[in-house]
Design a protein around this motif. Structure first.
Motif, PDB file in Angstrom:
ATOM      1  N   VAL A 205      -3.030 -32.948   2.362  1.00 18.14           N
ATOM      2  CA  VAL A 205      -2.261 -33.386   3.530  1.00 18.14           C
ATOM      3  C   VAL A 205      -3.146 -33.377   4.767  1.00 18.14           C
ATOM      4  O   VAL A 205      -3.962 -32.466   4.946  1.00 18.14           O
ATOM      5  CB  VAL A 205      -1.051 -32.455   3.759  1.00 18.14           C
ATOM      6  N   ALA A 206      -2.998 -34.375   5.618  1.00 23.09           N
ATOM      7  CA  ALA A 206      -3.776 -34.434   6.854  1.00 23.09           C
ATOM      8  C   ALA A 206      -2.960 -35.066   7.978  1.00 23.09           C
ATOM      9  O   ALA A 206      -1.983 -35.778   7.742  1.00 23.09           O
ATOM     10  CB  ALA A 206      -5.071 -35.206   6.635  1.00 23.09           C
ATOM     11  N   ASP A 207      -3.385 -34.813   9.187  1.00 19.67           N
ATOM     12  CA  ASP A 207      -2.734 -35.281  10.411  1.00 19.67           C
ATOM     13  C   ASP A 207      -3.615 -36.344  11.069  1.00 19.67           C
ATOM     14  O   ASP A 207      -4.747 -36.050  11.468  1.00 19.67           O
ATOM     15  CB  ASP A 207      -2.547 -34.098  11.357  1.00 19.67           C
ATOM     16  N   HIS A 208      -3.107 -37.583  11.184  1.00 15.83           N
ATOM     17  CA  HIS A 208      -3.914 -38.626  11.833  1.00 15.83           C
ATOM     18  C   HIS A 208      -3.688 -38.688  13.343  1.00 15.83           C
ATOM     19  O   HIS A 208      -4.342 -39.470  14.036  1.00 15.83           O
ATOM     20  CB  HIS A 208      -3.694 -39.990  11.200  1.00 15.83           C
ATOM     21  N   GLN A 209      -2.730 -37.894  13.861  1.00 15.75           N
ATOM     22  CA  GLN A 209      -2.457 -37.818  15.300  1.00 15.75           C
ATOM     23  C   GLN A 209      -2.109 -39.177  15.910  1.00 15.75           C
ATOM     24  O   GLN A 209      -2.278 -39.392  17.107  1.00 15.75           O
ATOM     25  CB  GLN A 209      -3.653 -37.198  16.035  1.00 15.75           C
ATOM     26  N   ASN A 210      -1.660 -40.110  15.077  1.00 16.16           N
ATOM     27  CA  ASN A 210      -1.330 -41.469  15.530  1.00 16.16           C
ATOM     28  C   ASN A 210      -2.534 -42.205  16.108  1.00 16.16           C
ATOM     29  O   ASN A 210      -2.386 -43.103  16.947  1.00 16.16           O
ATOM     30  CB  ASN A 210      -0.190 -41.430  16.558  1.00 16.16           C
ATOM     31  N   LYS A 211      -3.726 -41.833  15.628  1.00 18.16           N
ATOM     32  CA  LYS A 211      -4.965 -42.464  16.082  1.00 18.16           C
ATOM     33  C   LYS A 211      -5.650 -43.137  14.892  1.00 18.16           C
ATOM     34  O   LYS A 211      -6.055 -42.462  13.937  1.00 18.16           O
ATOM     35  CB  LYS A 211      -5.881 -41.422  16.714  1.00 18.16           C
ATOM     36  N   PRO A 212      -5.770 -44.470  14.920  1.00 17.06           N
ATOM     37  CA  PRO A 212      -6.361 -45.180  13.793  1.00 17.06           C
ATOM     38  C   PRO A 212      -7.750 -44.698  13.409  1.00 17.06           C
ATOM     39  O   PRO A 212      -8.077 -44.612  12.223  1.00 17.06           O
ATOM     40  CB  PRO A 212      -6.389 -46.636  14.268  1.00 17.06           C
TER      41      PRO A 212
ATOM     42  N   LYS B 219     -12.750 -31.293  15.215  1.00 15.11           N
ATOM     43  CA  LYS B 219     -12.967 -31.054  13.800  1.00 15.11           C
ATOM     44  C   LYS B 219     -11.675 -30.768  13.066  1.00 15.11           C
ATOM     45  O   LYS B 219     -11.487 -31.158  11.928  1.00 15.11           O
ATOM     46  CB  LYS B 219     -13.947 -29.897  13.620  1.00 15.11           C
ATOM     47  N   THR B 220     -10.761 -30.068  13.728  1.00 20.24           N
ATOM     48  CA  THR B 220      -9.512 -29.728  13.047  1.00 20.24           C
ATOM     49  C   THR B 220      -8.649 -30.940  12.767  1.00 20.24           C
ATOM     50  O   THR B 220      -7.759 -30.884  11.943  1.00 20.24           O
ATOM     51  CB  THR B 220      -8.705 -28.732  13.899  1.00 20.24           C
ATOM     52  N   SER B 221      -8.899 -32.052  13.445  1.00 26.68           N
ATOM     53  CA  SER B 221      -8.050 -33.231  13.266  1.00 26.68           C
ATOM     54  C   SER B 221      -8.237 -33.895  11.913  1.00 26.68           C
ATOM     55  O   SER B 221      -7.392 -34.671  11.493  1.00 26.68           O
ATOM     56  CB  SER B 221      -8.324 -34.253  14.375  1.00 26.68           C
ATOM     57  N   ILE B 222      -9.336 -33.612  11.251  1.00 23.36           N
ATOM     58  CA  ILE B 222      -9.534 -34.236   9.947  1.00 23.36           C
ATOM     59  C   ILE B 222      -9.533 -33.200   8.831  1.00 23.36           C
ATOM     60  O   ILE B 222      -9.989 -33.441   7.736  1.00 23.36           O
ATOM     61  CB  ILE B 222     -10.836 -35.062   9.908  1.00 23.36           C
ATOM     62  N   ARG B 223      -8.976 -32.030   9.149  1.00 27.17           N
ATOM     63  CA  ARG B 223      -8.881 -31.004   8.119  1.00 27.17           C
ATOM     64  C   ARG B 223      -7.813 -31.392   7.092  1.00 27.17           C
ATOM     65  O   ARG B 223      -6.795 -31.986   7.432  1.00 27.17           O
ATOM     66  CB  ARG B 223      -8.514 -29.661   8.766  1.00 27.17           C
ATOM     67  N   THR B 224      -8.030 -31.028   5.872  1.00 28.43           N
ATOM     68  CA  THR B 224      -7.099 -31.349   4.797  1.00 28.43           C
ATOM     69  C   THR B 224      -6.565 -30.061   4.188  1.00 28.43           C
ATOM     70  O   THR B 224      -7.300 -29.100   4.014  1.00 28.43           O
ATOM     71  CB  THR B 224      -7.807 -32.173   3.710  1.00 28.43           C
TER      72      THR B 224
ATOM     73  N   ARG C 199      -5.140 -36.931  -7.706  1.00 32.50           N
ATOM     74  CA  ARG C 199      -5.054 -36.459  -6.320  1.00 32.50           C
ATOM     75  C   ARG C 199      -4.253 -37.436  -5.465  1.00 32.50           C
ATOM     76  O   ARG C 199      -4.564 -38.628  -5.409  1.00 32.50           O
ATOM     77  CB  ARG C 199      -6.447 -36.267  -5.712  1.00 32.50           C
ATOM     78  N   LEU C 200      -3.255 -36.891  -4.797  1.00 36.30           N
ATOM     79  CA  LEU C 200      -2.417 -37.653  -3.879  1.00 36.30           C
ATOM     80  C   LEU C 200      -2.675 -37.167  -2.466  1.00 36.30           C
ATOM     81  O   LEU C 200      -2.674 -35.957  -2.203  1.00 36.30           O
ATOM     82  CB  LEU C 200      -0.934 -37.469  -4.218  1.00 36.30           C
ATOM     83  N   GLY C 201      -2.878 -38.092  -1.539  1.00 39.26           N
ATOM     84  CA  GLY C 201      -3.106 -37.738  -0.145  1.00 39.26           C
ATOM     85  C   GLY C 201      -1.944 -38.166   0.727  1.00 39.26           C
ATOM     86  O   GLY C 201      -1.584 -39.349   0.751  1.00 39.26           O
ATOM     87  N   VAL C 202      -1.334 -37.227   1.417  1.00 39.52           N
ATOM     88  CA  VAL C 202      -0.250 -37.524   2.362  1.00 39.52           C
ATOM     89  C   VAL C 202      -0.829 -37.441   3.772  1.00 39.52           C
ATOM     90  O   VAL C 202      -1.319 -36.386   4.190  1.00 39.52           O
ATOM     91  CB  VAL C 202       0.914 -36.523   2.224  1.00 39.52           C
ATOM     92  N   ILE C 203      -0.796 -38.549   4.484  1.00 35.93           N
ATOM     93  CA  ILE C 203      -1.321 -38.559   5.850  1.00 35.93           C
ATOM     94  C   ILE C 203      -0.280 -39.152   6.786  1.00 35.93           C
ATOM     95  O   ILE C 203       0.314 -40.203   6.508  1.00 35.93           O
ATOM     96  CB  ILE C 203      -2.669 -39.323   5.936  1.00 35.93           C
ATOM     97  N   ASN C 204      -0.030 -38.441   7.875  1.00 34.55           N
ATOM     98  CA  ASN C 204       0.972 -38.883   8.846  1.00 34.55           C
ATOM     99  C   ASN C 204       0.805 -38.073  10.128  1.00 34.55           C
ATOM    100  O   ASN C 204      -0.200 -37.383  10.310  1.00 34.55           O
ATOM    101  CB  ASN C 204       2.388 -38.758   8.266  1.00 34.55           C
ATOM    102  N   ASP C 205       1.788 -38.174  10.996  1.00 31.73           N
ATOM    103  CA  ASP C 205       1.822 -37.377  12.220  1.00 31.73           C
ATOM    104  C   ASP C 205       2.427 -36.025  11.855  1.00 31.73           C
ATOM    105  O   ASP C 205       3.618 -35.913  11.607  1.00 31.73           O
ATOM    106  CB  ASP C 205       2.672 -38.106  13.256  1.00 31.73           C
ATOM    107  N   GLN C 206       1.604 -34.986  11.816  1.00 30.56           N
ATOM    108  CA  GLN C 206       2.061 -33.665  11.397  1.00 30.56           C
ATOM    109  C   GLN C 206       2.616 -32.826  12.553  1.00 30.56           C
ATOM    110  O   GLN C 206       3.330 -31.846  12.310  1.00 30.56           O
ATOM    111  CB  GLN C 206       0.912 -32.903  10.738  1.00 30.56           C
TER     112      GLN C 206
END
Length: 408
Positions: free
Chosen positions: A73-80, A2-7, A30-37
């Protein structure tokens, strides 16, 4: 998980006591920044890119007036699958108007499909795959930093033409690495050189010995590393451990960032050649931004982080100019207006979505050459945008010379 899609919401609304603009959806941009955090590429973009976007919002405050801006901001963990779940929810539920960075080729290609479906805007940072602005290009998808061709075109031409004409590739076994090798091999051949071998390592390996020994045994004059972040750092550390810094083979990084050199140390990374989209110590403008960034992040910005400041600023200027966050007018204004900031000068968005800007040919300094902390690069030359990127005539982007082309 669940924490992997927290914003996380980083920037709150500005000037909230003033009347909201009727053309701003939900009264908020609203701007969304998503990457490997937190993973292997987090130093390349990660939290630093989120900070850069927030700095852009802060610097635009006087121009935004009553327009509210939020950055999530969110973390995609390098997983599509995780990345696309987040971005889809952002568009469908959280009313995010544009996404930034992404910093993973596989995730980026999925996001590109989503922005076509949802009519949203994406501004990509360190994305290697040329498919993004090729056969999968989108009228609202903008590649702000580089692609595989731009990263390898400068070093391949310069080194091959100087006589370093046999190449071996050590690459990450995913979309970025494979695309990078494909582009580099074609350029090596076009410049009279020869590829003598290639090997691909798993994404999360920590032992590069077998791959490096194959490169050494090839007797190639140049060994190019088509990986990045922690992968590149560990590759170069083991390169030195095996005594491969004796000068017999020239190491080249397809994707080198300031954070990689910092992690590896100058003693390890010295002599490594690469192409970069930006360097903090290039001129007064870049240094001024870098020092403000450093005060808050305690590290100098990478080219990826600088590119996201530029992209967010350009997007917000378009919102101010059009007085709306509606996708079509904002994207149209972005395309029709040159980018002039500390990241790029007189840069324009080509029909396929590439930001056409110059690149720098650099070599990592030795410890003796470095005069201060973060003084890591010697700039050997400039590659003009027209030479850095593949020509428009070679593109398979449907927007070029077709309906909806922004170049018309």
């Amino acid at each position: 998980m669940k924490t992997s899609i927290r914003t996380w919401i980083f920037a709150a609304a500005w000037a909230v006591t003033l009347p909201a603009f009727g053309q701003i959806s939900d009264d908020v941009v609203r701007l969304g920044v998503i990457n490997d955090q937190s993973g292997p590429f987090s130093a390349l973009s990660g939290p630093g890119s989120a900070l850069a976007v927030n700095m852009a919002v802060e610097d635009m405050r006087s121009q935004l007036g009553a327009i509210k801006v939020e950055v999530v901001v969110a973390d995609h963990q390098n997983k599509p699958d995780i990345g696309l779940t987040i971005v889809k929810r952002w568009f469908d539920v959280d009313k995010v108007d544009a996404v930034l960075d992404i910093a993973n080729s596989a995730v980026a290609l999925g996001v590109q499909s989503l922005i076509k479906e949802k009519n949203k805007i994406a501004m990509y940072g360190p994305i290697g795959t040329t498919d993004l602005t090729g056969k999968q290009c989108a009228k609202t998808g903008f590649s702000w930093q580089h692609d595989s061709y731009a990263l390898v075109s400068g070093p391949v031409r310069a080194l091959t033409q100087s006589g370093l004409d046999t190449w071996y590739f050590v690459a990450a076994d995913f979309a970025f690495g494979k695309n990078m090798v494909q582009e580099a091999k074609a350029l090596v051949a076009a410049n009279g050189g020869k590829t003598v071998g290639e090997t691909y390592h798993p994404m999360n390996t920590s032992d590069y010995s077998s791959f490096l020994l194959q490169a050494q045994a090839s007797d190639a004059k140049v060994v190019m590393f088509a990986n990045g972040g922690a992968q590149l750092v560990n590759s170069i550390k083991q390169w030195k451990e095996f005594g491969m810094q004796d000068g017999a083979q020239r190491p080249v990084a397809a994707l080198l960032t300031l954070s990689d050199v910092h992690a590896a140390s100058l003693a390890v990374a010295q002599g490594l050649s690469a192409t970069t989209a930006w360097y903090w110590d290039l001129n007064d403008d870049s240094r001024a931004f870098a020092r403000r960034f450093f005060e808050r992040f305690k590290a100098m910005p990478t080219e990826s982080q600088a590119s996201m400041y530029s992209a967010a600023t350009h997007y917000l200027k378009a919102v101010v100019a059009t007085q709306t966050d509606a996708t079509d007018p904002v994207a149209s204004h972005m395309r029709s207006t040159p980018v002039n900031d500390m990241y790029a000068k007189n840069a324009v968005l080509r029909a396929d979505g590439k930001l056409m800007h110059d690149f720098l040919l650099i070599t990592v300094k030795s410890p003796a050459e470095s005069k201060e902390p973060w003084d890591y690069y010697r700039v050997d030359g400039v590659v003009a945008a027209k030479d850095a990127f593949a020509p428009e005539s070679a593109s398979d982007c449907p927007l070029i010379n077709g309906a909806g082309s922004a170049s018309k």
